[in-house]
Design a protein around this motif. Structure first.
Motif, PDB file in Angstrom:
ATOM      1  N   GLN A   2      10.397  -5.111   4.955  1.00 20.18           N
ATOM      2  CA  GLN A   2      10.247  -4.325   3.739  1.00 20.18           C
ATOM      3  C   GLN A   2       8.951  -4.664   3.022  1.00 20.18           C
ATOM      4  O   GLN A   2       8.238  -3.771   2.537  1.00 20.18           O
ATOM      5  N   ARG A   3       8.621  -5.960   2.952  1.00 24.32           N
ATOM      6  CA  ARG A   3       7.367  -6.367   2.310  1.00 24.32           C
ATOM      7  C   ARG A   3       6.165  -5.788   3.040  1.00 24.32           C
ATOM      8  O   ARG A   3       5.201  -5.320   2.427  1.00 24.32           O
TER       9      ARG A   3
ATOM     10  N   ASN B 254       5.957  -1.915   2.528  1.00 25.85           N
ATOM     11  CA  ASN B 254       5.565  -1.599   1.147  1.00 25.85           C
ATOM     12  C   ASN B 254       4.069  -1.834   0.943  1.00 25.85           C
ATOM     13  O   ASN B 254       3.390  -1.037   0.290  1.00 25.85           O
ATOM     14  N   LYS B 255       3.554  -2.936   1.520  1.00 31.08           N
ATOM     15  CA  LYS B 255       2.131  -3.227   1.375  1.00 31.08           C
ATOM     16  C   LYS B 255       1.286  -2.193   2.100  1.00 31.08           C
ATOM     17  O   LYS B 255       0.272  -1.712   1.574  1.00 31.08           O
TER      18      LYS B 255
ATOM     19  N   SER C 203       2.107   0.870   2.815  1.00 29.70           N
ATOM     20  CA  SER C 203       2.245   2.134   2.099  1.00 29.70           C
ATOM     21  C   SER C 203       1.233   2.217   0.958  1.00 29.70           C
ATOM     22  O   SER C 203       0.592   3.251   0.749  1.00 29.70           O
ATOM     23  N   ARG C 204       1.070   1.110   0.231  1.00 26.86           N
ATOM     24  CA  ARG C 204       0.103   1.098  -0.872  1.00 26.86           C
ATOM     25  C   ARG C 204      -1.331   1.151  -0.355  1.00 26.86           C
ATOM     26  O   ARG C 204      -2.185   1.828  -0.930  1.00 26.86           O
TER      27      ARG C 204
ATOM     28  N   VAL D 270       6.636   5.024   2.593  1.00 25.71           N
ATOM     29  CA  VAL D 270       7.250   4.007   3.444  1.00 25.71           C
ATOM     30  C   VAL D 270       8.098   4.633   4.545  1.00 25.71           C
ATOM     31  O   VAL D 270       8.082   4.169   5.699  1.00 25.71           O
ATOM     32  N   ASP D 271       8.838   5.683   4.220  1.00 25.07           N
ATOM     33  CA  ASP D 271       9.751   6.270   5.205  1.00 25.07           C
ATOM     34  C   ASP D 271       9.027   6.994   6.341  1.00 25.07           C
ATOM     35  O   ASP D 271       9.658   7.404   7.319  1.00 25.07           O
TER      36      ASP D 271
END
Length: 358
Positions: free
Chosen positions: A142-143, A146-147, A149-150, A156-157
């Motif tokens: 997840q981390r 998320n990173k 994605s930014r 994310v999906d």
């Protein structure tokens, strides 16, 4: 039908199903899987010859460090391998293209399992490599997503973790930069390949996912070209006197062409095939400044960051030649059909080497 025969039939069916499923997933992911699945996956019901069982037990006993009597037979099935290397040939290994009838046998010492491939009489016995890939813990995954994605501005999906391997990093998490000093400490962590449609990225993480760094040198492949990890059996040693070399292999004729540049500036060509053994031929001599300029290029283009990665498309399954590049103690692979979709630094290294060696 007795219970032993029923057990063998069930084991064979499950083994065939698992292999077929794994092969399908690897191809569907868009990158070439190890040659582990390049076989005719049609298990046939038959008894394992005693001579084959004995030779596999002996090989496994050496691997486990036990007596052959302590090796237990877990499962077996007949297979048709696609070459004389039983589908497990290395990058520079000459493998005759032929259908080889044989066996796939799984054994155990009670704690660990090994799988072997043989020809029909076990004159050839080869150990299947264990996968070096792993699975990220959910929190770390997840981390990471998320990173990314930014960073790349993708939801994310829509991101997918294509492959992960566990590894040990230095203080720079394995990211090479010219003239950068990295503390020599062992940091357990991960290397992850992440994709989104046509693009792919490589990330290095520590074990907890507290530190996450993009390997920008190896990232940026396009056109649906998804990198993967080089299997252990494809990693070849390189001589100390060699600065850089390319090995082209994998065509239908089994030809291997090796071009090597030594520290003295000599570029040598060597060609081999199942029925061909040529002597090494000197094709060019470089001055010492030319050698040094090329070595600097490898550093400025950060060649070590491509280590253990391969950029192969499905054409590799059709016996289209692939190229292995080695230098600075590092190894990477690619298929030239996809050169335009490789990361830019990788393309620059290939173009310079092509001009230098021809």
């Amino acid at each position: 039908m007795n219970s032993r025969l029923l057990h063998q039939m069930t084991t064979i069916a499950l083994a065939g199903f698992m292999l077929s499923t794994s092969a399908g997933l690897s191809i569907q992911a868009g990158f070439a899987a190890p040659r582990l699945f390049e076989v005719a996956l049609t298990p046939k019901l038959a008894a394992l010859p005693e001579s084959v069982e004995q030779k596999v037990r002996q090989a496994a006993a050496q691997q486990f460090g036990v007596q052959p009597s302590a090796v237990n037979l877990v499962s077996f099935n007949q297979q048709t391998w696609m070459d004389s290397c039983l589908g497990l040939g290395g990058a520079a290994e000459i493998c005759a293209q032929a259908l080889i009838e044989g066996w796939r046998v799984e054994v155990s010492d009670g704690q660990n399992n090994l799988t072997y491939r043989t020809d029909s009489n076990a004159n050839t016995v080869r150990l299947e490599p264990r996968s070096s890939e792993a699975t990220l813990p959910i929190e770390v995954s997840q981390r990471l997503l998320n990173k990314i994605s930014r960073q790349v501005r993708v939801p994310v999906d829509l991101l997918k973790i294509a492959a992960v391997r566990s590894t040990t990093w230095d203080g720079c998490l394995g990211i090479f930069k010219p003239r950068q000093a990295c503390t020599r400490i062992a940091i357990p962590g991960w290397q992850a390949i992440v994709t989104h449609g046509e693009r792919s990225w490589i990330y290095h993480l520590d074990q907890s996912g507290t530190r996450i760094v993009q390997n920008s040198t190896a990232s940026g492949s396009r056109g649906g070209l998804v990198p993967s990890f080089i299997p252990e059996e494809n990693k070849l040693p390189i001589e100390d006197t060699v600065v850089f070399q390319s090995i082209v292999s994998g065509d239908l004729a089994g030809t291997v062409t090796r071009l090597s540049l030594t520290k003295e500036g000599v570029i040598t060509k060597y060609v081999s095939a199942p029925n061909i053994r040529t002597r090494p031929v000197v094709v060019k001599r470089l001055s010492q400044p030319e050698v040094e300029r090329f070595e600097r290029l490898l550093q400025t283009q950060r060649f070590p960051n491509l280590h253990n990665l391969r950029y192969l498309s499905s054409a590799a399954f059709a016996d289209y030649p692939t190229t292995t590049l080695q230098g600075m103690g590092m190894t990477t692979q690619y298929i030239d059909l996809e050169t335009k979709n490789l990361p830019r630094s990788f393309q620059s290294i290939i173009q310079t080497w092509d001009k230098l060696s021809k």
